[in-house]
Design a protein around this motif. Structure first.
Motif, mmCIF file in Angstrom:
data_model
loop_
_atom_site.group_PDB
_atom_site.id
_atom_site.type_symbol
_atom_site.label_atom_id
_atom_site.label_comp_id
_atom_site.label_asym_id
_atom_site.label_seq_id
_atom_site.Cartn_x
_atom_site.Cartn_y
_atom_site.Cartn_z
ATOM 1 N N ALA A 184 0.657 -1.245 0.191
ATOM 2 C CA ALA A 184 -0.461 -0.146 -0.025
ATOM 3 C C ALA A 184 1.145 1.148 -0.307
ATOM 4 O O ALA A 184 0.776 2.141 -0.485
ATOM 5 C CB ALA A 184 -0.804 0.106 1.515
ATOM 6 N N ARG A 185 2.204 1.244 1.077
ATOM 7 C CA ARG A 185 3.033 2.717 1.004
ATOM 8 C C ARG A 185 3.458 2.563 -0.265
ATOM 9 O O ARG A 185 3.962 3.495 -0.914
ATOM 10 C CB ARG A 185 3.842 1.965 2.378
ATOM 11 C CG ARG A 185 4.296 3.034 2.477
ATOM 12 C CD ARG A 185 5.424 3.356 3.868
ATOM 13 N NE ARG A 185 4.782 2.282 4.783
ATOM 14 C CZ ARG A 185 5.213 1.468 5.823
ATOM 15 N NH1 ARG A 185 6.114 0.903 5.369
ATOM 16 N NH2 ARG A 185 4.059 0.714 6.396
ATOM 17 N N ILE A 186 3.718 1.378 -1.462
ATOM 18 C CA ILE A 186 4.557 1.712 -2.388
ATOM 19 C C ILE A 186 3.898 2.115 -3.310
ATOM 20 O O ILE A 186 3.850 3.218 -4.426
ATOM 21 C CB ILE A 186 5.160 0.254 -3.014
ATOM 22 C CG1 ILE A 186 5.907 -0.281 -2.359
ATOM 23 C CG2 ILE A 186 5.300 0.863 -4.096
ATOM 24 C CD1 ILE A 186 6.951 -1.347 -2.074
ATOM 25 N N ALA A 187 2.470 1.662 -3.479
ATOM 26 C CA ALA A 187 1.195 1.998 -4.268
ATOM 27 C C ALA A 187 0.918 3.603 -4.543
ATOM 28 O O ALA A 187 1.191 4.301 -5.273
ATOM 29 C CB ALA A 187 0.301 1.460 -4.145
ATOM 30 N N LEU A 188 0.788 4.208 -2.880
ATOM 31 C CA LEU A 188 0.279 5.499 -2.772
ATOM 32 C C LEU A 188 1.321 6.141 -3.266
ATOM 33 O O LEU A 188 1.267 7.328 -3.410
ATOM 34 C CB LEU A 188 -0.005 5.469 -1.386
ATOM 35 C CG LEU A 188 -1.237 4.908 -0.666
ATOM 36 C CD1 LEU A 188 -1.265 5.033 0.866
ATOM 37 C CD2 LEU A 188 -2.208 6.034 -1.698
ATOM 38 N N GLN A 189 3.053 5.935 -2.691
ATOM 39 C CA GLN A 189 4.088 7.163 -2.919
ATOM 40 C C GLN A 189 4.563 7.276 -4.236
ATOM 41 O O GLN A 189 4.702 8.048 -4.806
ATOM 42 C CB GLN A 189 5.002 6.790 -2.655
ATOM 43 C CG GLN A 189 5.224 6.823 -0.579
ATOM 44 C CD GLN A 189 6.195 6.216 0.477
ATOM 45 O OE1 GLN A 189 7.661 5.926 -0.788
ATOM 46 N NE2 GLN A 189 6.092 6.083 1.329
ATOM 47 N N ALA A 190 4.397 5.931 -4.448
ATOM 48 C CA ALA A 190 4.997 5.862 -6.198
ATOM 49 C C ALA A 190 3.103 6.780 -7.870
ATOM 50 O O ALA A 190 3.249 6.764 -8.572
ATOM 51 C CB ALA A 190 4.474 4.200 -6.934
ATOM 52 N N GLY A 191 1.547 6.757 -6.804
ATOM 53 C CA GLY A 191 0.340 6.979 -7.409
ATOM 54 C C GLY A 191 0.247 5.840 -8.693
ATOM 55 O O GLY A 191 -0.092 6.115 -9.632
ATOM 56 N N VAL A 192 0.505 4.842 -8.401
ATOM 57 C CA VAL A 192 0.128 3.840 -9.837
ATOM 58 C C VAL A 192 -1.267 2.949 -9.200
ATOM 59 O O VAL A 192 -1.396 2.562 -8.252
ATOM 60 C CB VAL A 192 1.261 2.921 -9.855
ATOM 61 C CG1 VAL A 192 2.774 3.756 -10.740
ATOM 62 C CG2 VAL A 192 1.700 2.175 -8.360
ATOM 63 N N PRO A 193 -2.002 2.037 -9.969
ATOM 64 C CA PRO A 193 -2.876 1.784 -10.167
ATOM 65 C C PRO A 193 -1.882 0.592 -9.102
ATOM 66 O O PRO A 193 -0.499 -0.144 -9.821
ATOM 67 C CB PRO A 193 -3.269 1.037 -11.559
ATOM 68 C CG PRO A 193 -2.619 1.459 -12.360
ATOM 69 C CD PRO A 193 -1.611 1.730 -11.570
ATOM 70 N N VAL A 194 -2.739 -0.968 -8.470
ATOM 71 C CA VAL A 194 -2.464 -2.012 -8.711
ATOM 72 C C VAL A 194 -2.963 -3.186 -9.255
ATOM 73 O O VAL A 194 -4.864 -3.297 -9.397
ATOM 74 C CB VAL A 194 -2.925 -2.508 -7.169
ATOM 75 C CG1 VAL A 194 -2.358 -3.554 -6.590
ATOM 76 C CG2 VAL A 194 -2.017 -1.417 -6.451
#
Length: 237
Positions: free
Chosen positions: A136-146
């Motif tokens: 979750a932290r990676i997705a939020l910081q990078a601003g990318v879809p999962v």
């Protein structure tokens, strides 16, 4: 170049012949831009079959031990894992964990397709375990879809502890992208990160049909270890 050779000339054709892999829903993977692939994790071979069947190059974080073995064998292993798109990650200690997160964010911001296993380790029994909030932290910081990914059959082709792979039909199912832009700027909030992680794990549960266990896989493995023999109690003098 090495990645292309391994995927299309050296390893790819062999895997296709013996395991007849097929993928459903690959149109759900965006054709460009940073994307985080979140997969269940049944076997080491997951990291071979998923890149084989996805049109874009997939980068996976891998434990640094794969890249540091000495001698000719070690150099060959390093070249192979580098060639199949894996990057070394030191997973020992808190600073190493942060370095792994930073590496993931950088790769995604550069527009790469990155694979990650939210469970953190292979399932010890085929069930789906609680996800770690790093995804979750990676997705939020990078601003990318999962994009959720379900692997089927890799645990039969490559059982835990096996030295030889067994020809088995491999299937991959790709779910629709999950958009967490509504939480933009809220990375670091542990409640938000847990909510996002649980949403990802729920999507994986629905996609894979696995039984969900609200426990970390590493903890389940630890509990499954046999207890050491108890020492005889000392007699009172």
């Amino acid at each position: 170049m090495l990645y292309w050779l391994i995927k299309h000339v050296l390893l790819g054709p062999v895997l296709r012949i013996f395991f007849r892999p097929e993928i459903e829903g690959k149109e759900n993977i965006p054709a460009e831009g940073g994307v985080l692939l979140a997969s269940n994790h049944l076997a080491v071979s997951d990291s071979f079959f998923l890149p084989l069947m996805v049109p874009r190059r997939v980068t996976f974080p891998a434990k640094i031990e794969y890249f540091t073995e000495p001698g000719i064998k070690g150099r060959l292993k390093k070249a192979f894992f580098t060639g199949v798109g894996q990057i070394p990650i030191d997973r020992s200690g808190a600073s190493a964990a942060q370095a792994a997160l930073d590496t993931g964010v950088r790769l995604l911001r550069e527009g790469n397709l990155m694979g990650i296993y939210p469970e953190g380790t292979r399932s010890p029994d085929g069930r789906l375990y609680r996800g770690k909030t790093g995804i979750a932290r990676i997705a939020l910081q990078a601003g990318v879809p999962v994009v959720p990914i379900a692997m089927f059959g890799t645990d039969k082709a490559n059982p835990i502890g096996s030295k030889m792979w067994r020809p088995t039909k491999i299937r991959i199912k790709v779910g629709e992208p999950l958009d967490f832009s509504r939480y933009s700027g809220l990375d670091g909030d542990r409640f938000i990160e847990r909510s996002i992680t649980d949403e990802i794990m729920y999507a994986l549960m629905e996609l894979s049909g696995q039984e969900y266990v609200d426990m970390y896989a590493a903890k389940a493995k630890e509990q499954a270890q046999p207890l050491p023999d108890r020492l005889p109690e000392s007699r009172a003098s």
